[in-house]
Scaffold this active site. Structure first.
Site, PDB file in Angstrom:
ATOM      1  N   ASP A 165       0.857  -1.190   0.000  1.00 31.83           N
ATOM      2  CA  ASP A 165       0.000   0.000   0.000  1.00 31.83           C
ATOM      3  C   ASP A 165       0.887   1.231   0.000  1.00 31.83           C
ATOM      4  O   ASP A 165       2.004   1.204   0.534  1.00 31.83           O
ATOM      5  CB  ASP A 165      -0.914   0.023   1.224  1.00 31.83           C
ATOM      6  CG  ASP A 165      -2.094  -0.923   1.117  1.00 31.83           C
ATOM      7  OD1 ASP A 165      -2.407  -1.362   0.005  1.00 31.83           O
ATOM      8  OD2 ASP A 165      -2.704  -1.219   2.159  1.00 31.83           O
ATOM      9  N   ASP A 221      -6.993  -1.332  -4.662  1.00 32.15           N
ATOM     10  CA  ASP A 221      -8.090  -0.976  -3.756  1.00 32.15           C
ATOM     11  C   ASP A 221      -8.985   0.083  -4.388  1.00 32.15           C
ATOM     12  O   ASP A 221     -10.215   0.023  -4.274  1.00 32.15           O
ATOM     13  CB  ASP A 221      -7.549  -0.439  -2.430  1.00 32.15           C
ATOM     14  CG  ASP A 221      -6.748  -1.467  -1.652  1.00 32.15           C
ATOM     15  OD1 ASP A 221      -6.943  -2.667  -1.876  1.00 32.15           O
ATOM     16  OD2 ASP A 221      -5.924  -1.046  -0.821  1.00 32.15           O
TER      17      ASP A 221
END
Length: 159
Positions: free
Chosen positions: A125, A143
């Site tokens: 991330d 995401d």
């Protein structure tokens, strides 16, 4: 009454899935090779590049479970991807483009994250959205694709 048909022509929409997956993996590769883990880099007033590892799913959900259940979570995600591909094939040819785009970008996002989970044992991330001191959970392009896909499917039910 007509039986539900499988429309293999809808598989052409998986090209969009591959584009999302490729873009996701390339951005993660760039971040891993050009950023220092855990050190935020200012991008805009409300966005940082913040390279971290996520053991959970989209937007750091279930991140507290750690690597212990990584294999189980990977299998569940692969099963969900297969179900989504089947659902995409079951969409009528005349179905809304929002449905097809929605399923495609969700599949692409899920593929990008599951690849990370299998290859690295974690999901990479790096997008840190914040307003003042309030930070949204760090996320990635996959995401974002999953989120956009869900919004497209919701909108297709409203249109």
């Amino acid at each position: 009454m007509n039986a539900q048909l499988i429309y293999f022509s809808n598989l052409k929409w998986l090209f969009l899935s591959l584009v999302i997956m490729f873009f996701d993996l390339m951005t993660k590769f760039l971040v891993m090779n050009n950023c220092v883990y855990g050190k935020p880099i200012f991008i805009f007033s409300c966005v940082n590049c913040y390279y971290v590892h996520n053991f959970g799913v989209a937007f750091s959900l279930l991140s507290h479970i750690g690597i212990k259940y990584n294999a189980l979570l990977s299998c569940i995600i692969i099963l969900i991807i297969l179900v989504l591909v089947f659902m995409l094939c079951c969409l009528d040819i005349n179905s809304s483009y929002f449905f097809k785009i929605g399923y495609s970008v969700i599949i692409g996002g899920a593929l990008g994250n599951v690849f990370n989970r299998i290859y690295y044992g974690v999901v990479i991330d790096f997008i840190d959205f914040h307003i003042g001191y309030w930070h949204w959970p760090t996320f990635n392009v996959a995401d974002l694709g999953i989120f956009v896909g869900v919004v497209c499917i919701i909108l297709s039910n409203k249109v």
